[in-house]
Design an enzyme around this catalytic site. Structure first.
Site, PDB file in Angstrom:
ATOM      1  CD  GLU A  24      -2.500  -5.456   8.327  1.00  0.00           C
ATOM      2  OE1 GLU A  24      -2.429  -4.218   8.190  1.00  0.00           O
ATOM      3  OE2 GLU A  24      -1.717  -6.125   9.032  1.00  0.00           O
TER       4      GLU A  24
ATOM      5  CB  CYS B 121      -4.376  -0.866   8.426  1.00  0.00           C
ATOM      6  SG  CYS B 121      -3.677  -0.872   6.760  1.00  0.00           S
TER       7      CYS B 121
ATOM      8  CG  PHE C 114      -7.879   4.726   4.807  1.00  0.00           C
ATOM      9  CD1 PHE C 114      -7.746   3.744   5.758  1.00  0.00           C
ATOM     10  CD2 PHE C 114      -6.787   5.027   4.012  1.00  0.00           C
ATOM     11  CE1 PHE C 114      -6.553   3.071   5.926  1.00  0.00           C
ATOM     12  CE2 PHE C 114      -5.573   4.369   4.168  1.00  0.00           C
ATOM     13  CZ  PHE C 114      -5.457   3.386   5.126  1.00  0.00           C
TER      14      PHE C 114
ATOM     15  CD  GLU D  59     -10.112   0.794   5.932  1.00  0.00           C
ATOM     16  OE1 GLU D  59     -10.246   0.283   4.800  1.00  0.00           O
ATOM     17  OE2 GLU D  59      -9.141   0.566   6.666  1.00  0.00           O
TER      18      GLU D  59
ATOM     19  CD  GLU E  25      -2.939   1.638  -8.061  1.00  0.00           C
ATOM     20  OE1 GLU E  25      -4.158   1.414  -8.181  1.00  0.00           O
ATOM     21  OE2 GLU E  25      -2.121   0.794  -7.624  1.00  0.00           O
TER      22      GLU E  25
ATOM     23  CE  LYS F  59      -0.085  -3.219  -8.301  1.00  0.00           C
ATOM     24  NZ  LYS F  59      -0.101  -1.735  -8.178  1.00  0.00           N
TER      25      LYS F  59
ATOM     26  N   PRO G 250       0.805  -1.217   0.000  1.00  0.00           N
ATOM     27  CG  PRO G 250       0.214  -0.779   2.229  1.00  0.00           C
ATOM     28  CD  PRO G 250       0.994  -1.746   1.366  1.00  0.00           C
TER      29      PRO G 250
END
Length: 464
Positions: free
Chosen positions: A238, A272, A365, A363, A168, A165, A140
């Site tokens: 996770e 998180c 965030f 969530e 982005e 990866k 992330p």
């Protein structure tokens, strides 16, 4: 994400804007279909030799990678601040946490071992922990170096090869991190590919991948789990959380408000295990809400709150807040999109919340503290447990019996009593339900990255 790979991964560019002022950080090319497949093929070719490398040598290589990361810590911290808006000092803390994690795994990896089994005295029975093979790590943006270091370090030191990866939303940080670490490792052990959802979809669909390790949204994690049914890959994930904070009637409401503010507003709520919903006992609700609103005002007036990662995230946070207000939530502080450049959003406190409101059910965030007043600790505990997520929760109470009940009744991977971010070094947890599955960090992550072989050895019968 979908379970099927596209015919080709489209060649696109990822342009990242600084969420502090909207300026352009830079553009990174997304990996093509051929480049993604080549990265996995490279990892597969390198897997056999790396698995046969002595554990002590793997630990030595990872230690060298950690030292290289430390040398470039300031560079990565400044780049992270530009891509995600996280302050440089906090970003540096995340990088150094990654350095510490790599050093930890460099020490733990060589002593990660199997067990002896009790059988015949004339035979030997034991287990061997073997690397799984090729690991795809999807990491992330909210703590990109620390989280990636955990997954990459555990995979590499146990003899796996890795295709990484990064998100982005921080491709520059991810690409540079990959360069720094790969220079300390043999060729093919760690390869980094950048790109968006199409690249991730292709990686999860390839049959030559043995482990899919993901930290990120629940929707993406569930898509990865479905893809693994077809490929047989082992999944570690996770994912999202909707962590509850339960405030009992016997605690100092001002102190409790400080804990709630820390849990809800740290890193602008982009953690998180952030506090996502609050249940406060009616007996202390009024002073608690006053103190919590003041904590939010202090952050808003002092300009200490970092922006959200981008305008898309801000739009989603404000959508949840506005929807909840439309359904009866009362704004005590914040809840307004500020004017000017960047993706800033104020610390927000909502009272009068109910379970059906978006900010309580999903969530968020973002720096939002939604509060529901309850008539008893039992009610708060029941509402905290009634959620589809199962990452973490916190209770603030002076009663040992209430703390013990929370341990027994809350279906989460981590429970914290009287400290929203408390925890000892080396801890590990298994998220539950929509929050994922498997150990995503700590010493137990080494077990996730390996598979156990049981061995039985005995002498053949003597001739004649």
């Amino acid at each position: 994400m979908t379970t099927a790979a596209p015919a080709t991964a489209p060649t696109t560019e990822l342009t990242v804007l600084d969420p502090r002022d909207g300026s352009t950080v830079g553009t990174v090319a997304a990996a093509t279909d051929e480049e993604v497949r080549a990265a996995v093929a490279t990892a597969r070719r390198a897997a056999r030799d790396w698995a046969r490398t002595a554990p002590e040598e793997r630990g030595k290589a990872l230690r060298a990678a950690a030292d290289r990361l430390a040398e470039h810590a300031q560079e990565l911290a400044e780049l992270n601040a530009r891509e995600t808006g996280k302050p440089v000092e906090e970003s540096l803390g995340g990088v150094m946490a990654g350095v510490g994690t790599l050093h930890q795994y460099a020490e733990l990896g060589p002593v990660h071992r199997g067990h002896s089994l009790r059988g015949s005295v004339l035979a030997a029975d034991y287990t061997v922990a073997e690397p799984r093979g090729v690991v795809v790590a999807l990491t992330p943006w909210n703590d990109p170096v620390a989280v990636a270091a955990g997954l990459l370090g555990a995979a590499v030191v146990t003899g796996n090869t890795v295709v990484h990866k990064p998100s982005e939303r921080c491709p520059h940080v991810g690409a540079r991190l990959g360069q720094i670490l790969a220079e300390a490792l043999p060729a093919g052990v760690l390869t980094t590919v950048t790109g968006g959802a199409a690249v991730g979809e292709l990686l999860t669909a390839l049959p030559d991948v043995d482990v899919l390790a993901h930290v990120g949204s629940t929707a993406t994690g569930e898509a990865i789990a479905r893809a693994a049914v077809g490929t047989g890959a082992h999944v570690i994930r996770e994912n999202g959380g909707n962590d509850a904070l339960v405030v009992d009637d016997d605690v100092d409401p001002v102190w409790a408000a400080g804990q709630a503010a820390l849990g809800a507003f740290a890193n602008s709520g982009q953690i998180c295990v952030a506090v996502e919903r609050i249940y406060v006992h009616r007996a202390v609700a009024e002073p608690f809400l006053e103190a919590l609103a003041e904590e939010a005002r202090r952050r808003n007036s002092g300009g200490t709150l970092a922006p959200l990662v981008d305008e898309r995230m801000r739009e989603e946070v404000h959508r949840q807040v506005a929807d909840s207000v439309a359904h009866g939530a009362v704004v005590l502080e914040g809840a307004q999109v500020p004017e000017g450049p960047g993706a800033f959003y104020p610390a927000t406190v909502l009272s009068g919340c109910t379970p059906g409101m978006t900010v309580m059910a999903e969530e968020t965030f973002g720096p939002v503290a939604p509060v529901q007043v309850v008539d008893s600790f039992d009610e708060g505990l029941r509402l905290a447990a009634a959620d589809r997520y199962g990452l973490a929760a916190t209770v603030l109470t002076g009663r040992i019996a209430h703390a013990q009940r929370a341990v027994a009744e809350l279906p989460v991977g981590t429970l914290k009593v009287n400290n929203v971010f408390g925890g000892a070094p080396g801890g590990a947890a298994q998220p539950r339900r929509a929050s994922g599955a498997g150990f995503g960090y700590g010493p137990e992550l080494l077990d996730e990255m390996t598979q156990v072989k049981v061995v039985h050895v005995e002498m053949p019968p003597t001739a004649g």
